[in-house]
Design an enzyme around this catalytic site. Structure first.
Site, PDB file in Angstrom:
ATOM      1  CB  SER A 148       6.621   2.040   6.235  1.00 50.92           C
ATOM      2  OG  SER A 148       6.689   0.584   5.278  1.00 50.92           O
ATOM      3  CG  ASP A 182       5.900  -2.360   2.886  1.00 50.35           C
ATOM      4  OD1 ASP A 182       5.195  -2.590   1.676  1.00 50.35           O
ATOM      5  OD2 ASP A 182       5.972  -1.279   3.724  1.00 50.35           O
ATOM      6  CG  ASP A 196       5.662   2.420   2.134  1.00 56.68           C
ATOM      7  OD1 ASP A 196       5.743   0.759   2.852  1.00 56.68           O
ATOM      8  OD2 ASP A 196       6.923   3.410   2.405  1.00 56.68           O
ATOM      9  CG  ASP A 215       9.051   0.489   1.216  1.00 59.40           C
ATOM     10  OD1 ASP A 215       8.614  -0.786   1.511  1.00 59.40           O
ATOM     11  OD2 ASP A 215       9.284   1.142   2.144  1.00 59.40           O
TER      12      ASP A 215
HETATM   13 MG    MG Z   1       7.470   0.321   3.428  1.00 59.30          MG
END
Ligand code: MG
Length: 454
Positions: A94, A237, A239, A241
């Site tokens: 993340s 960020d 990844d 999300d």
């Molecule tokens: Mg994330």
């Protein structure tokens, strides 16, 4: 839980997080899932291939075929899991620094695993009671090529494409070399925006900035907004999300202000909004003004998801939820955090006003933080007992789900033990700085007095 924290398991690769560790997690998850097919995805981290190979091996060894999705945002892997009805294992850390990696586990409904489900995986991990299959029952690997395209198509179908296109927006985008670099530029272009980018090559060494979308990492984006005269800056960020925003003047917009603005647009009377106990007064005010109910959970997205599910089972509408770090849920779309979708919902707000105007009502709140350290269990217990006593004696609304939060109506204070350091953190927020300081200092003094008497 020892293996899984509130957002999966993460560590520095080849120190805490080794291929052997990931292999065991994959075997444990595969054993609990008992699915004959599992999806496997990764973000752009340099160690992603190595760890995904270990995970693929572990999953195949317990009898699961492996759909390898390659480098995709976590919400794209979740969309695939939901569409195909298969669980997914995502190799990602993340927002953590480049040397980290980790594992997120997603159910066959596309939603992050709940705490009790993670506990079952953890038990298999610790006891090594893995499914054992014969050589001719081990799994096979298939590459899946169209996950990113289908993810973008699904996003485009879910937002007000025409209104956004008509607004003629210029979007400055900083996906931070993460997985969003592979989908978000195309998404915003197909929404009819002019897109300018920074740090938009997927690169696991993160040469331009660290993956965490916080102001100290986002100078490039602020400048990009200014020099291109963009209407908004968007950062993800690692990844993708989460989404964090800059306004048209190149000013950072606090995540709490974005959450409040988006919630104000979504909430109707009787709805609920779910957030964590460190939620901003901004969201308290938005919920009160909308006649909606604000539900606070312990910190961590798993807890928020669990509470949303409970409320929905009780037929309570939860159109929006999330935290002030840019991780926002729109459960009527999907019960996942999705940086691209969150950004598109923010673009919908820009149809009616400039970014600085959209968040203006939620500007100018003041946050104060004070730490009270302790040495040893006796002092720690004394601090928490004092916080509990202060909470029970105060004539205000108290939430004791994760520390002690005292809601005074116009302001709040939270005393909560740090998860990583020997200290109780005290947070306070109000419209006026003096008020926030007064509340934080009052709580800190109570704790200091208790510590002195140990
Ligand atoms: Mg994330």
């Amino acid at each position: 839980m020892k293996v899984f924290g509130s957002s999966g398991t993460r560590g520095v690769v080849n120190e805490e997080l080794t291929p052997e560790f990931v292999l065991k997690i994959a075997k444990a998850a595969g054993t609990v899932w008992r699915s004959d097919r599992v999806a496997l995805a990764r973000d752009t981290r340099a160690t992603g291939d190595m760890l995904a190979d270990a995970a693929a091996s572990g999953l195949a060894s317990v009898g699961a075929d492996v759909d390898r999705l390659g480098m995709v945002p976590t919400p794209a892997a979740q969309a695939y899991a939901e569409r195909e009805g298969v669980p997914a294992l995502v190799i990602t850390a993340s927002h953590n620094p480049p040397e980290y990696n980790g594992v997120k586990l997603v159910g066959d409904d596309g939603i992050e695993l709940s705490v009790d489900h993670l506990e079952r995986v953890e038990e298999k991990f610790l006891t090594e009671a893995f499914e054992s299959v014969r050589w001719n029952e081990t799994g096979h690997t298939h590459r899946v090529e169209d996950v990113r395209d289908r993810y973008v198509d699904q996003l485009l179908d879910a937002v007000d494409r025409e209104a956004i296109a008509d607004a003629d927006l210029t979007v400055a985008l900083d996906p931070g070399h993460g997985a969003g670099a592979l989908t978000s530029p195309e998404f915003f272009r197909r929404l009819g925006c002019d897109v300018v980018t920074a740090n938009s090559q997927p690169d696991g060494h993160f040469p331009g900035r660290d993956p965490e979308p916080v102001p100290k990492n986002l100078d490039d984006l602020g400048r990009l907004v200014e020099v291109t005269d963009a209407d908004v800056g968007i950062a993800h960020d690692g990844d993708a999300d989460r989404a964090i925003f800059y306004d048209e003047t190149g000013e950072y917009v606090e995540g709490d202000a974005t959450l409040a603005a988006l919630a104000a647009a979504e909430l109707d009377a009787g709805d609920a909004v779910v957030s964590a106990v460190n939620v901003s007064q901004r969201l308290v005010d938005v919920a009160r003004d909308a006649d909606a109910r604000l539900e606070l959970t312990p910190i961590g997205s798993t807890n928020i998801i669990t509470r949303i599910r409970e409320l929905r089972r009780a037929d309570v509408s939860v159109p929006v939820a999330g935290e002030g770090n840019g991780g926002i849920f729109f459960p009527n779309y999907r019960l996942t955090r999705d940086g691209a979708y969150t950004a598109a919902k923010f673009l919908e707000l820009l149809v009616d006003g400039r970014a600085s105007e959209v968040v203006a009502d939620y500007d100018g709140y003041h946050n104060v933080r004070v730490n009270v350290s302790y040495a040893g269990d006796a002092e720690r217990d004394a601090l928490l007992a004092a916080a509990e006593r202060a909470a029970s004696e105060a004539d205000v609304e108290v939430n004791a789900r994760d520390g002690y939060r005292l809601d005074h109506g116009d302001a709040w204070v939270l005393a909560r033990p740090s998860g990583t350091e020997p200290m109780v953190r005290i947070y306070a927020e109000a419209r006026e700085r003096e008020r926030a300081e007064e509340l934080a200092e009052e709580m800190a003094e109570t704790l200091r007095v208790a510590k002195a008497s140990v």
